[in-house]
Design a protein around this motif. Sequence first.
Motif, short mmCIF file in Angstrom:
data_model
loop_
_atom_site.label_atom_id
_atom_site.label_comp_id
_atom_site.label_asym_id
_atom_site.label_seq_id
_atom_site.Cartn_x
_atom_site.Cartn_y
_atom_site.Cartn_z
N LEU A 231 11.04 -6.11 10.11
CA LEU A 231 10.49 -5.25 8.99
C LEU A 231 11.51 -4.79 8.19
O LEU A 231 10.50 -4.71 7.21
N PHE A 232 12.79 -4.61 7.62
CA PHE A 232 13.12 -4.45 6.92
C PHE A 232 13.38 -5.36 5.67
O PHE A 232 12.99 -5.27 4.76
N ASP A 233 13.96 -6.38 6.35
CA ASP A 233 13.56 -7.55 5.41
C ASP A 233 12.72 -8.47 4.90
O ASP A 233 11.69 -8.20 3.56
N GLN A 234 11.27 -8.06 5.42
CA GLN A 234 9.99 -7.85 5.00
C GLN A 234 9.67 -6.69 3.22
O GLN A 234 9.53 -6.77 2.81
N THR A 235 9.81 -6.01 4.39
CA THR A 235 9.77 -4.51 3.37
C THR A 235 10.26 -4.85 2.27
O THR A 235 10.34 -5.18 0.95
N TRP A 236 11.85 -5.09 2.18
CA TRP A 236 12.72 -6.20 0.96
C TRP A 236 12.61 -6.64 0.37
O TRP A 236 12.68 -6.20 -1.13
N SER A 237 12.11 -7.59 0.71
CA SER A 237 11.33 -8.43 0.07
C SER A 237 9.90 -7.82 -0.97
O SER A 237 9.87 -8.90 -2.22
N ASP A 238 9.57 -7.26 -0.90
CA ASP A 238 8.50 -6.76 -1.33
C ASP A 238 8.61 -5.79 -2.55
O ASP A 238 7.87 -5.27 -2.97
N ALA A 239 9.49 -4.76 -1.58
CA ALA A 239 10.37 -4.28 -2.56
C ALA A 239 10.92 -4.20 -4.27
O ALA A 239 11.50 -5.59 -4.72
N THR A 240 10.53 -3.38 -4.78
CA THR A 240 11.52 -3.57 -6.34
C THR A 240 12.46 -2.56 -6.72
O THR A 240 13.28 -1.97 -6.58
N PRO A 241 13.60 -3.76 -7.34
CA PRO A 241 14.79 -3.17 -7.49
C PRO A 241 15.28 -2.08 -8.42
O PRO A 241 13.78 -2.09 -9.14
N PHE A 242 15.87 -0.76 -8.35
CA PHE A 242 15.93 0.28 -8.68
C PHE A 242 16.60 -0.13 -10.53
O PHE A 242 17.48 -1.09 -10.49
N GLY A 243 15.62 0.30 -10.65
CA GLY A 243 16.34 -0.01 -12.46
C GLY A 243 15.36 -0.88 -13.40
O GLY A 243 15.17 -0.75 -14.47
N THR A 244 14.59 -1.16 -12.59
CA THR A 244 12.98 -2.88 -12.99
C THR A 244 12.39 -1.78 -13.33
O THR A 244 11.74 -0.85 -12.95
N PRO A 245 11.39 -1.85 -14.62
CA PRO A 245 10.79 -0.62 -14.93
C PRO A 245 9.67 -0.90 -14.13
O PRO A 245 9.37 -1.72 -13.59
N THR A 246 8.89 0.34 -14.37
CA THR A 246 7.53 0.17 -13.19
C THR A 246 6.19 -0.56 -13.10
O THR A 246 6.01 -0.29 -15.20
N GLU A 247 6.00 -0.87 -13.22
CA GLU A 247 5.05 -2.61 -13.15
C GLU A 247 3.37 -1.49 -13.15
O GLU A 247 3.56 -1.11 -11.71
N ARG A 248 2.57 -3.16 -13.61
CA ARG A 248 1.59 -2.79 -13.78
C ARG A 248 0.54 -3.94 -13.16
O ARG A 248 0.61 -4.58 -14.14
N ASP A 249 -0.53 -3.42 -12.28
CA ASP A 249 -1.24 -4.59 -12.29
C ASP A 249 -2.20 -4.86 -13.21
O ASP A 249 -2.26 -4.17 -14.03
N GLU A 250 -3.05 -5.98 -13.19
CA GLU A 250 -3.79 -6.53 -14.04
C GLU A 250 -5.34 -5.31 -14.19
O GLU A 250 -5.83 -4.93 -15.67
N GLU A 251 -5.16 -4.37 -13.67
CA GLU A 251 -5.73 -3.32 -13.10
C GLU A 251 -5.07 -1.88 -14.55
O GLU A 251 -6.02 -1.36 -14.31
N GLY A 252 -4.26 -1.87 -14.59
CA GLY A 252 -3.80 -0.54 -15.04
C GLY A 252 -2.47 -0.05 -13.88
O GLY A 252 -2.55 1.38 -14.65
N LEU A 253 -2.80 0.14 -12.68
CA LEU A 253 -2.69 0.25 -11.76
C LEU A 253 -0.89 -0.04 -10.97
O LEU A 253 -0.34 -1.14 -10.78
#
Length: 313
Positions: A231-253
């Motif tokens: 569970l941790f490894d799966q969550t980790w792979s989907d997580a965003t490294p701290f310091g990386t700017p917040t991204e938005r999808d193609e809908e702006g979300l």
Amino acid sequence: MLTDPQLDVEGLAGKLGLTGAQVRAALDQLADLRLLRPSEVEAPGTPSGALRPVDPRVGLPALLRYYESVQQRAQLEFERRQAEISGMLAQFRDESAEDSQLERLLGMATVQARMEELVSSVRDELLTFAPGRARPAASLQASRPDNEELLARGVSMRTVYLDAVRKDRATVQHAEWLTGLGCEVRTVPALPLRMLVIDRQVALVPIDPANTLKGAVQISSPGVLAALVSLFDQTWSDATPFGTPTERDEEGLTRQEQELLRLLGQGYTDEAAGKHLGVSLRTTRRMMADLMDRLGARSRFEAGLLAGRRGWL
């Protein structure tokens, strides 16, 4: 609405002596009960985009069948959980034995003492899920000596916070300090529970994820630990490294906004959704108001319809 289908929200409010907000709240509730649906064919005099009431002879029996199916699903889920718990109790029925693989820790003082004991014994790896709101700056500062000592010993540390803490100055500074020493920190919109895994041999999880004050469970079962690490490894792979700017999808979300829509779509209240995301009730309502404004929706029900049409859900 059955007798005067031409009435819009303002008309209904005037006839019933209610405010527009009260009428919209009632419409949302009727829509949730599947007793209203968007009008596909507009009758003469019916306002554009209006909702039409379902024939009670059709809608009310259907509502009863829906409640019955919900009850049946809940019973099946209860029976499945009951079987799982019975199996676990059978496996760990002798908790007093020295080789017990499941130990209940009651009271926060007991949990804190055991956590300090386990963390001090870490040899190779420490994995952490840290849900909830940002910790006070004093608490973060107090944890630095232990973290510094572990990292100096070469312990691999990976921590997952909620996206919400990116807006907390003290947490950002603490995360930057940790990463500077070699710890890896990432964030996700929501986490399933608070968790600590030590050397993949012992884990601490709450007895009740919704109320950590009830205590914790110490687990050393290899099978359960393998599932928690996965569970941790799966969550980790989907997580965003701290310091990386917040991204938005193609809908702006943002991912946080996507998670809020998903939670509200599942029936979470604003308060419960905010707790899940690690933000205040006020912030949750502000986020939802912003989403409704971007959708051009005037009610939660309309927002759900428009979000579904746009592929936001």
